[in-house]
Design an enzyme around this catalytic site. Sequence first.
Site, PDB file in Angstrom:
ATOM      1  N   HIS A   1       0.861  -1.184   0.000  1.00 42.77           N
ATOM      2  CA  HIS A   1       0.000   0.000   0.000  1.00 42.77           C
ATOM      3  C   HIS A   1       0.897   1.234   0.000  1.00 42.77           C
ATOM      4  O   HIS A   1       2.096   1.122   0.246  1.00 42.77           O
ATOM      5  CB  HIS A   1      -0.886   0.007   1.250  1.00 42.77           C
ATOM      6  CG  HIS A   1      -0.080   0.108   2.514  1.00 42.77           C
ATOM      7  ND1 HIS A   1       0.337  -0.995   3.210  1.00 42.77           N
ATOM      8  CD2 HIS A   1       0.427   1.172   3.178  1.00 42.77           C
ATOM      9  CE1 HIS A   1       1.064  -0.610   4.248  1.00 42.77           C
ATOM     10  NE2 HIS A   1       1.140   0.713   4.250  1.00 42.77           N
TER      11      HIS A   1
ATOM     12  N   HIS B   1       6.355   7.345  -1.166  1.00 45.40           N
ATOM     13  CA  HIS B   1       7.109   6.118  -1.394  1.00 45.40           C
ATOM     14  C   HIS B   1       6.229   4.923  -1.064  1.00 45.40           C
ATOM     15  O   HIS B   1       5.270   5.056  -0.302  1.00 45.40           O
ATOM     16  CB  HIS B   1       8.362   6.086  -0.507  1.00 45.40           C
ATOM     17  CG  HIS B   1       8.040   5.984   0.949  1.00 45.40           C
ATOM     18  ND1 HIS B   1       7.689   7.084   1.713  1.00 45.40           N
ATOM     19  CD2 HIS B   1       7.940   4.913   1.774  1.00 45.40           C
ATOM     20  CE1 HIS B   1       7.419   6.680   2.947  1.00 45.40           C
ATOM     21  NE2 HIS B   1       7.555   5.374   3.016  1.00 45.40           N
TER      22      HIS B   1
HETATM   23  P1  2AM Z   1       5.588   3.185   5.437  1.00 50.05           P
HETATM   24  O1  2AM Z   1       4.947   2.625   4.227  1.00 50.05           O
HETATM   25  O2  2AM Z   1       6.162   4.510   5.226  1.00 50.05           O
HETATM   26  O3  2AM Z   1       6.524   2.199   6.092  1.00 50.05           O
HETATM   27  C1  2AM Z   1       1.289   0.717   8.426  1.00 50.05           C
HETATM   28  O4  2AM Z   1       2.031   0.315   9.535  1.00 50.05           O
HETATM   29  C2  2AM Z   1       1.974   1.825   7.705  1.00 50.05           C
HETATM   30  O5  2AM Z   1       2.040   2.956   8.544  1.00 50.05           O
HETATM   31  C3  2AM Z   1       3.370   1.445   7.322  1.00 50.05           C
HETATM   32  O6  2AM Z   1       3.354   1.035   5.998  1.00 50.05           O
HETATM   33  C4  2AM Z   1       4.180   2.677   7.584  1.00 50.05           C
HETATM   34  O7  2AM Z   1       4.396   3.413   6.419  1.00 50.05           O
HETATM   35  C5  2AM Z   1       3.321   3.522   8.473  1.00 50.05           C
HETATM   36  N1  2AM Z   1       3.859   3.563   9.829  1.00 50.05           N
HETATM   37  C6  2AM Z   1       3.975   2.546  10.683  1.00 50.05           C
HETATM   38  N2  2AM Z   1       4.487   2.947  11.849  1.00 50.05           N
HETATM   39  C7  2AM Z   1       4.700   4.255  11.727  1.00 50.05           C
HETATM   40  C8  2AM Z   1       5.190   5.235  12.611  1.00 50.05           C
HETATM   41  N3  2AM Z   1       5.563   4.967  13.857  1.00 50.05           N
HETATM   42  N4  2AM Z   1       5.285   6.480  12.144  1.00 50.05           N
HETATM   43  C9  2AM Z   1       4.905   6.771  10.890  1.00 50.05           C
HETATM   44  N5  2AM Z   1       4.418   5.895  10.023  1.00 50.05           N
HETATM   45  C10 2AM Z   1       4.311   4.645  10.438  1.00 50.05           C
END
Ligand code: 2AM
Length: 200
Positions: free
Chosen positions: A45, A131
């Site tokens: 996603h 991204h």
């Molecule tokens: P990412 O694609 O940039 O890694 C679900 O967990 C999504 O939320 C992940 O795909 C991640 O995005 C984002 N995510 C998870 N933990 C996070 C955090 N602590 N801070 C910001 N984004 C987070």
Amino acid sequence: MQTIRCFIAVDISPEIKDRISSLISHVASQVPRGSVRWVERVNLHLTLKFLGEIQSVRANGIQKALDLVLGAIPAFDLSIAGAGLFPSARKPRIIWLGILPAHDVSLLAAKVDNAMQSLGFEPEDRPFSPHLTIGRVSRDVSESALPAIAEVVLKNQPGEIGMIRIQAVTLYRSDLRPQGPIYTPLAHVQLADGKSPNPC
Ligand code: 2AM
């Protein structure tokens, strides 16, 4: 009060997921086994906003706030191309695919961020960097092994993987499990001329 971990994301079409999965298999075969936690096909996603733990009763209000702003944004196309590493190729932790053009999706993320601010969520303190995460380098990989992983990723840099039409965003619940996260869609919110989102 029950809390759930949530985020707001754009879904990826099944065709593009297939192409990304093939790329992941190709790259994964060239790095040490277990050195990267690759994102499962079903979990691919594009994150717009991470909400963290919220009271589950807030999900309805989040959907309504998204409805209000997204209904005015026309659907648009994005191209997925190239690969990169956060925070750097010397010390990679996140392996991602690029999203182009950055402008429209950044605007969408800003609208989502504004809508969430109106509900009391903290605004993002860093500019949105579009991204699509495909892998996370395991914590137990030694620092000296990191540049070699980055080299494999950059050597297998894809050209354009394909286009995705952004017609809706999804509010997801994320349940972290030892075997990997389970993401469950809670609500789909359409853009102005959006149709139902692609099935996973
Ligand atoms: P990412 O694609 O940039 O890694 C679900 O967990 C999504 O939320 C992940 O795909 C991640 O995005 C984002 N995510 C998870 N933990 C996070 C955090 N602590 N801070 C910001 N984004 C987070």
